[in-house]
Design a protein around this motif. Structure first.
Motif, PDB file in Angstrom:
ATOM      1  N   ASP A 319       0.825  -1.200   0.000  1.00  0.00           N
ATOM      2  CA  ASP A 319       0.000   0.000   0.000  1.00  0.00           C
ATOM      3  C   ASP A 319       0.864   1.257   0.000  1.00  0.00           C
ATOM      4  N   LEU A 320       0.250   2.364  -0.370  1.00  0.00           N
ATOM      5  CA  LEU A 320       0.941   3.639  -0.435  1.00  0.00           C
ATOM      6  C   LEU A 320       0.755   4.418   0.869  1.00  0.00           C
ATOM      7  N   PRO A 321       1.707   5.260   1.228  1.00  0.00           N
ATOM      8  CA  PRO A 321       1.507   6.145   2.374  1.00  0.00           C
ATOM      9  C   PRO A 321       0.509   7.240   2.003  1.00  0.00           C
ATOM     10  N   SER A 322      -0.120   7.826   3.002  1.00  0.00           N
ATOM     11  CA  SER A 322      -1.093   8.879   2.725  1.00  0.00           C
ATOM     12  C   SER A 322      -0.387  10.197   2.426  1.00  0.00           C
ATOM     13  N   VAL A 323      -0.917  10.926   1.468  1.00  0.00           N
ATOM     14  CA  VAL A 323      -0.429  12.257   1.127  1.00  0.00           C
ATOM     15  C   VAL A 323      -1.649  13.168   1.016  1.00  0.00           C
ATOM     16  N   THR A 324      -1.750  14.184   1.871  1.00  0.00           N
ATOM     17  CA  THR A 324      -2.898  15.084   1.857  1.00  0.00           C
ATOM     18  C   THR A 324      -2.797  16.075   0.702  1.00  0.00           C
ATOM     19  N   ASP A 325      -3.925  16.716   0.404  1.00  0.00           N
ATOM     20  CA  ASP A 325      -3.925  17.731  -0.651  1.00  0.00           C
ATOM     21  C   ASP A 325      -2.998  18.884  -0.292  1.00  0.00           C
ATOM     22  N   ASP A 359       5.342  11.655  -6.354  1.00  0.00           N
ATOM     23  CA  ASP A 359       5.413  10.300  -6.917  1.00  0.00           C
ATOM     24  C   ASP A 359       4.270   9.427  -6.415  1.00  0.00           C
ATOM     25  N   VAL A 360       3.964   9.521  -5.122  1.00  0.00           N
ATOM     26  CA  VAL A 360       2.899   8.699  -4.546  1.00  0.00           C
ATOM     27  C   VAL A 360       1.538   9.080  -5.134  1.00  0.00           C
ATOM     28  N   ARG A 361       1.264  10.370  -5.209  1.00  0.00           N
ATOM     29  CA  ARG A 361      -0.048  10.788  -5.713  1.00  0.00           C
ATOM     30  C   ARG A 361      -0.220  10.470  -7.193  1.00  0.00           C
ATOM     31  N   GLU A 362       0.881  10.399  -7.923  1.00  0.00           N
ATOM     32  CA  GLU A 362       0.795  10.042  -9.348  1.00  0.00           C
ATOM     33  C   GLU A 362       0.294   8.618  -9.553  1.00  0.00           C
ATOM     34  N   ARG A 363       0.386   7.780  -8.520  1.00  0.00           N
ATOM     35  CA  ARG A 363      -0.083   6.390  -8.631  1.00  0.00           C
ATOM     36  C   ARG A 363      -1.592   6.281  -8.428  1.00  0.00           C
ATOM     37  N   LEU A 364      -2.236   7.356  -8.011  1.00  0.00           N
ATOM     38  CA  LEU A 364      -3.699   7.388  -7.864  1.00  0.00           C
ATOM     39  C   LEU A 364      -4.208   6.292  -6.931  1.00  0.00           C
ATOM     40  N   ASN A 414      14.906  -7.284  -8.602  1.00  0.00           N
ATOM     41  CA  ASN A 414      13.713  -7.458  -9.437  1.00  0.00           C
ATOM     42  C   ASN A 414      12.800  -6.234  -9.384  1.00  0.00           C
ATOM     43  N   GLY A 415      13.402  -5.050  -9.297  1.00  0.00           N
ATOM     44  CA  GLY A 415      12.653  -3.812  -9.174  1.00  0.00           C
ATOM     45  C   GLY A 415      12.804  -3.247  -7.778  1.00  0.00           C
ATOM     46  N   SER A 416      12.501  -1.953  -7.643  1.00  0.00           N
ATOM     47  CA  SER A 416      12.678  -1.321  -6.335  1.00  0.00           C
ATOM     48  C   SER A 416      11.535  -0.363  -6.015  1.00  0.00           C
ATOM     49  N   VAL A 417      11.109  -0.381  -4.745  1.00  0.00           N
ATOM     50  CA  VAL A 417      10.079   0.541  -4.262  1.00  0.00           C
ATOM     51  C   VAL A 417      10.693   1.653  -3.413  1.00  0.00           C
ATOM     52  N   GLY A 418      12.027   1.681  -3.302  1.00  0.00           N
ATOM     53  CA  GLY A 418      12.682   2.662  -2.448  1.00  0.00           C
ATOM     54  C   GLY A 418      12.843   2.134  -1.036  1.00  0.00           C
ATOM     55  N   TYR A 419      12.824   3.031  -0.054  1.00  0.00           N
ATOM     56  CA  TYR A 419      13.058   2.633   1.333  1.00  0.00           C
ATOM     57  C   TYR A 419      11.883   1.838   1.900  1.00  0.00           C
ATOM     58  N   VAL A 420      12.229   0.804   2.676  1.00  0.00           N
ATOM     59  CA  VAL A 420      11.232  -0.004   3.368  1.00  0.00           C
ATOM     60  C   VAL A 420      11.640  -0.104   4.838  1.00  0.00           C
ATOM     61  N   PRO A 421      11.180   0.837   5.676  1.00  0.00           N
ATOM     62  CA  PRO A 421      11.522   0.807   7.103  1.00  0.00           C
ATOM     63  C   PRO A 421      10.676  -0.205   7.875  1.00  0.00           C
ATOM     64  N   ALA A 436       9.977   7.138   2.110  1.00  0.00           N
ATOM     65  CA  ALA A 436       9.341   5.858   1.787  1.00  0.00           C
ATOM     66  C   ALA A 436       8.087   6.023   0.940  1.00  0.00           C
ATOM     67  N   ARG A 437       8.048   5.313  -0.175  1.00  0.00           N
ATOM     68  CA  ARG A 437       6.878   5.321  -1.076  1.00  0.00           C
ATOM     69  C   ARG A 437       5.888   4.217  -0.744  1.00  0.00           C
ATOM     70  N   VAL A 438       6.140   3.461   0.303  1.00  0.00           N
ATOM     71  CA  VAL A 438       5.225   2.390   0.708  1.00  0.00           C
ATOM     72  C   VAL A 438       4.777   2.639   2.142  1.00  0.00           C
ATOM     73  N   ALA A 439       3.612   2.121   2.477  1.00  0.00           N
ATOM     74  CA  ALA A 439       3.002   2.399   3.765  1.00  0.00           C
ATOM     75  C   ALA A 439       3.626   1.587   4.892  1.00  0.00           C
ATOM     76  N   GLU A 440       3.390   2.043   6.117  1.00  0.00           N
ATOM     77  CA  GLU A 440       3.836   1.319   7.311  1.00  0.00           C
ATOM     78  C   GLU A 440       3.314  -0.114   7.272  1.00  0.00           C
TER      79      GLU A 440
END
Length: 459
Positions: A319-325, A359-364, A414-421, A436-440
């Motif tokens: 899942d993606l992290p939340s990004v507000t307007d 980047d995150v919001r571009e994924r809709l 095999n591809g990368s999503v960036g940081y994964v804490p 991080a482009r992925v959710a907790e």
């Protein structure tokens, strides 16, 4: 000829199928002027210090073939992986799903032309970068085809060593109650590291099965960021030093593949020392020590009992992290300033947050489908792919829970999503979490899938 009675009492046991192994490498150094990866700025390469390679290892056992592909690059992309697998399958008939591609995370390699605002800001739209990316899968496939054609009967040895004092967690509990990131050498506000390191040096070596026992390939795994060099010349960083040192010992025909273990929060900076730690001398120091430990491990290595070669893979939707307007509006302003190269530049962490938000919001809202792959040989060896810069504690969880004698994790594979804490790190914040482009919880999902595959094949 054996009697019928003896056959009934002592039935014939089919001998284990012969292990075949081949390795090859192909130069993938970009042209001068190609944008360089690793930082939040556009940098054009002024030349080459040492070459970058793709190194391929093909393993065949009882008709099954699997491939390990090590790349002197900042990361791998999903598109690169798919196209490389397609070409490999067409040329060698090796199933694309049996190919594991992983990067060394060298910060002195090229920017990889791909989608996303951050990639565009660091040169992803550059003509040389696009041409490089377009030609890369062909070179990867060529290395695999060359390795496949060179297969010979082989034996395997393995071992695990330790090299302490090279890798350091770069997140620290500070006196003000926060968790700092790269807070500087000899900073009096540092209390203690906020996470572990993994000092294991894992080694697997393949040698010809004849009396000469020539080294075909050596796989080395260590968990530490590859950002020791800097500058504007292409370099494989400390991994290149290891490969060069081992070639002098094992012969030029021997190929060294380096797999980067989980080190999203670990680098080479010792904050308890005031000594400078940057440049090719530092890469030589680190690479030299690791090469020495590899040789020590090989002196005490254990033969591997060859069993079935098995490859499994699964997609994990992250899942993606939340990004507000409001965050997005702020981010667009920051990105605009960065692209215009305004002076002074926006604060670093504001840039990190801005590129992540856009980047995150571009994924809709669409989750990122990410691959976890496991290649195992018998009951002793297993290689695991993870798709990003994975925090060290997550890698340790996989290794500690694995039923295999030696489990090696290749991150940025095999591809990368960036940081994964880790979940804990999300609550602590700072650079990796902001980026991080992925959710907790994404890291824990990857751990669960890797553990599932490892347990399933070793029952």
């Amino acid at each position: 000829m054996r009697s019928l009675l003896s056959l009934l009492l002592f039935p014939l046991v089919a001998p284990a199928a012969e292990l075949l192994v081949g390795a090859a490498q192909v130069d993938i150094t970009p042209e001068k002027g190609t944008p360089m990866a690793g930082y939040y700025s556009l940098r054009a390469a002024e030349g080459m210090h040492d070459p970058l390679f793709v190194r391929a290892l093909v393993i065949e056992q009882d008709g099954t073939r699997a491939v390990l592909v090590a790349l002197d690059l900042i990361h791998t992309t999903f598109g690169m992986t798919a196209e490389s697998r397609k070409l490999i399958e067409a040329e060698t008939k090796i199933p694309g799903a049996n190919v594991m591609l992983f990067a060394s995370h060298a910060h002195t390699g090229p920017t990889l032309a791909e989608g996303g605002t951050y990639a565009a800001a660091t040169g992803g739209g550059n003509k040389l970068a696009k041409e490089y990316m377009a030609g890369l899968p062909k070179k990867i496939a060529a290395a695999v085809a060359k390795a496949d054609a060179a297969k010979k009967p082989a034996k395997v040895v393995r071992g695990i060593g330790k090299e302490e004092g090279l890798a350091f967690n770069r997140r620290f509990h500070m006196t003000d109650g926060t968790v700092g990131w790269n807070p500087g050498k000899l900073n009096p506000k540092i209390l203690k590291p906020a996470g572990p390191v993994d000092s294991a040096v894992q080694v697997v070596q393949f040698v010809t099965a004849d009396k000469e026992a020539k080294v075909i390939a050596t796989y080395v795994n260590f968990s530490m960021h590859a950002d020791t060099v800097g500058g504007l010349h292409f370099s494989a960083d400390y991994m290149g030093v290891i490969a060069e040192a081992l070639a002098k010992v094992h012969g030029e025909q021997a190929v060294t593949l380096f797999g980067l273990g989980c080190c999203g929060d670990v680098n080479h900076i010792n904050v308890n020392s005031g000594k400078p730690q940057k440049g090719h001398a530092e890469a030589s120091r680190i690479g030299g020590r690791l090469a020495g430990e590899v040789l020590r491990v090989l002196d005490n290595s254990q033969p591997v009992e060859v069993g079935s070669l098995v490859v499994t893979t699964a997609t994990v939707n992250l899942d993606l992290p939340s990004v507000t307007d409001e965050e997005l509006d702020f981010a667009k302003g920051i990105v605009k300033e960065v692209l215009a190269e305004t002076k002074p530049a926006p604060k670093f962490l504001d840039q990190v947050q801005a590129f992540k938000a856009v980047d995150v919001r571009e994924r809709l809202g669409k989750p990122i489908g990410s691959e976890v792959q496991v290649i195992s040989l018998g009951g002793e060896l297993a290689w695991v792919s993870l798709p990003g810069e994975i925090f060290t504690d997550l890698g340790l969880q996989i290794k500690d829970g694995s039923p295999f004698k030696q489990t090696m994790i290749n991150e940025l594979a095999n591809g990368s999503v960036g940081y994964v804490p880790t979940k804990l790190a999300y609550s602590q914040g700072n650079y990796e979490v902001i980026s991080a482009r992925v959710a907790e919880g994404s890291g824990e999902k990857l751990v669960a899938e890797a553990a599932k595959q490892l347990r399933a094949r070793n029952r």
